[in-house]
Design a protein around this motif. Structure first.
Motif, mmCIF file in Angstrom:
data_model
loop_
_atom_site.group_PDB
_atom_site.id
_atom_site.type_symbol
_atom_site.label_atom_id
_atom_site.label_comp_id
_atom_site.label_asym_id
_atom_site.label_seq_id
_atom_site.Cartn_x
_atom_site.Cartn_y
_atom_site.Cartn_z
ATOM 1 N N UNK A 62 45.497 41.690 25.358
ATOM 2 C CA UNK A 62 46.403 41.199 24.418
ATOM 3 C C UNK A 62 46.354 41.796 23.268
ATOM 4 N N UNK A 63 45.129 42.668 23.010
ATOM 5 C CA UNK A 63 44.794 43.637 21.785
ATOM 6 C C UNK A 63 45.836 44.601 21.908
ATOM 7 N N UNK A 64 46.214 45.116 22.829
ATOM 8 C CA UNK A 64 47.319 46.306 22.768
ATOM 9 C C UNK A 64 46.784 47.480 22.299
ATOM 10 N N UNK A 65 45.553 47.880 22.474
ATOM 11 C CA UNK A 65 44.962 48.823 21.637
ATOM 12 C C UNK A 65 44.804 49.981 22.538
ATOM 13 N N UNK A 66 45.026 51.381 22.013
ATOM 14 C CA UNK A 66 44.753 52.415 22.939
ATOM 15 C C UNK A 66 43.198 52.595 22.872
ATOM 16 N N UNK A 67 42.408 51.904 22.260
ATOM 17 C CA UNK A 67 41.092 51.977 22.180
ATOM 18 C C UNK A 67 40.295 51.456 23.661
ATOM 19 N N UNK A 68 41.359 50.692 24.206
ATOM 20 C CA UNK A 68 41.225 49.791 25.647
ATOM 21 C C UNK A 68 41.367 50.814 26.591
ATOM 22 N N UNK A 69 42.127 51.930 26.819
ATOM 23 C CA UNK A 69 42.470 52.772 27.874
ATOM 24 C C UNK A 69 41.635 53.003 28.713
ATOM 25 N N UNK A 70 40.475 53.434 28.363
ATOM 26 C CA UNK A 70 39.150 53.615 29.291
ATOM 27 C C UNK A 70 38.598 52.326 29.832
ATOM 28 N N UNK A 71 38.599 51.559 29.163
ATOM 29 C CA UNK A 71 37.983 50.074 29.891
ATOM 30 C C UNK A 71 39.053 49.770 31.220
ATOM 31 N N UNK A 72 40.285 49.853 30.900
ATOM 32 C CA UNK A 72 41.316 49.654 31.893
ATOM 33 C C UNK A 72 41.257 50.584 33.144
ATOM 34 N N UNK A 73 41.269 51.722 32.605
ATOM 35 C CA UNK A 73 40.857 52.880 33.781
ATOM 36 C C UNK A 73 39.735 52.586 34.886
ATOM 37 N N UNK A 74 38.600 52.218 34.014
ATOM 38 C CA UNK A 74 37.663 51.989 34.930
ATOM 39 C C UNK A 74 37.843 50.764 35.847
ATOM 40 N N UNK A 75 38.431 49.843 35.355
ATOM 41 C CA UNK A 75 38.627 48.349 36.448
ATOM 42 C C UNK A 75 39.859 48.649 37.147
ATOM 43 N N UNK A 76 40.610 49.727 36.923
ATOM 44 C CA UNK A 76 41.705 49.886 38.013
ATOM 45 C C UNK A 76 41.052 50.124 39.601
ATOM 46 N N UNK A 77 39.936 50.590 39.669
ATOM 47 C CA UNK A 77 39.274 51.020 40.941
ATOM 48 C C UNK A 77 38.089 49.872 41.271
ATOM 49 N N UNK A 78 38.310 48.700 40.546
ATOM 50 C CA UNK A 78 37.460 47.575 40.937
ATOM 51 C C UNK A 78 37.619 47.004 42.280
ATOM 52 N N UNK A 79 36.763 46.489 42.770
ATOM 53 C CA UNK A 79 37.017 45.800 44.028
ATOM 54 C C UNK A 79 37.364 44.133 43.798
ATOM 55 N N UNK A 80 37.274 43.750 42.496
ATOM 56 C CA UNK A 80 37.609 42.477 42.031
ATOM 57 C C UNK A 80 39.090 42.417 41.758
ATOM 58 N N UNK A 81 39.770 41.814 42.605
ATOM 59 C CA UNK A 81 41.385 41.457 42.424
ATOM 60 C C UNK A 81 41.760 41.106 40.889
ATOM 61 N N UNK A 82 40.920 40.289 40.351
ATOM 62 C CA UNK A 82 41.193 39.787 39.047
ATOM 63 C C UNK A 82 41.191 40.778 37.976
ATOM 64 N N UNK A 83 39.852 41.471 38.084
ATOM 65 C CA UNK A 83 39.875 42.623 37.079
ATOM 66 C C UNK A 83 40.994 43.743 37.277
ATOM 67 N N UNK A 84 41.043 43.986 38.435
ATOM 68 C CA UNK A 84 42.183 45.046 38.788
ATOM 69 C C UNK A 84 43.387 44.576 38.215
ATOM 70 N N UNK A 85 43.979 43.222 38.250
ATOM 71 C CA UNK A 85 45.178 42.698 37.780
ATOM 72 C C UNK A 85 45.180 42.972 36.220
ATOM 73 N N UNK A 86 44.250 42.621 35.499
ATOM 74 C CA UNK A 86 44.023 42.717 34.151
ATOM 75 C C UNK A 86 43.974 43.924 33.690
ATOM 76 N N UNK A 87 43.477 45.026 34.266
ATOM 77 C CA UNK A 87 43.583 46.164 34.140
ATOM 78 C C UNK A 87 44.900 46.652 34.108
#
Length: 113
Positions: A62-87
């Motif tokens: 929701x913050x829509x901040x470029x600061x979060x890019x690495x956080x989202x990238x890290x969760x793209x490979x999560x085995x957790x579907x919910x975290x991957x969805x939000x990434x």
């Protein structure tokens, strides 16, 4: 925004009462852009509460901040579907070249469809 208000909201998000948690989430959603650094730090520190981790990642999106890019990238490979969805959702909400590149790479690697 004050750090005190953020800390109070995070404390309420850990309460057992769902209504209290939802109210704190709503407050943070309204102010996510002001607290993006704090939200990222809380997300990275949280290990025990799965629901809280998902909510934090949603707030970071929701913050829509470029600061979060690495956080989202890290969760793209999560085995957790919910975290991957939000990434994925967070990267889509960023909508910049770096976010698009991260999504393209995750698709090419088969992590997301």
């Amino acid at each position: 925004m004050s750090r005190r208000r953020f800390d109070q909201a995070m404390h309420r998000m850990r309460e057992n009462d769902l209504r209290v948690r939802e109210d704190a989430f709503d407050f943070l959603r309204e102010h996510a852009d002001a607290y993006v650094d704090e939200l990222i730090a809380e997300f990275e520190a949280e290990r025990d509460d799965h629901d809280l981790r998902c909510w934090l990642l949603e707030l970071i999106a929701e913050a829509r901040s470029p600061k979060a890019l690495d956080v989202f990238r890290g969760q793209l490979r999560s085995v957790d579907d919910s975290l991957r969805f939000w990434a994925v959702r967070g990267l889509e909400m960023l909508g910049d070249r770096n976010a698009d590149q991260a999504l393209d790479e995750a698709r090419a690697d088969g992590w997301i469809a």
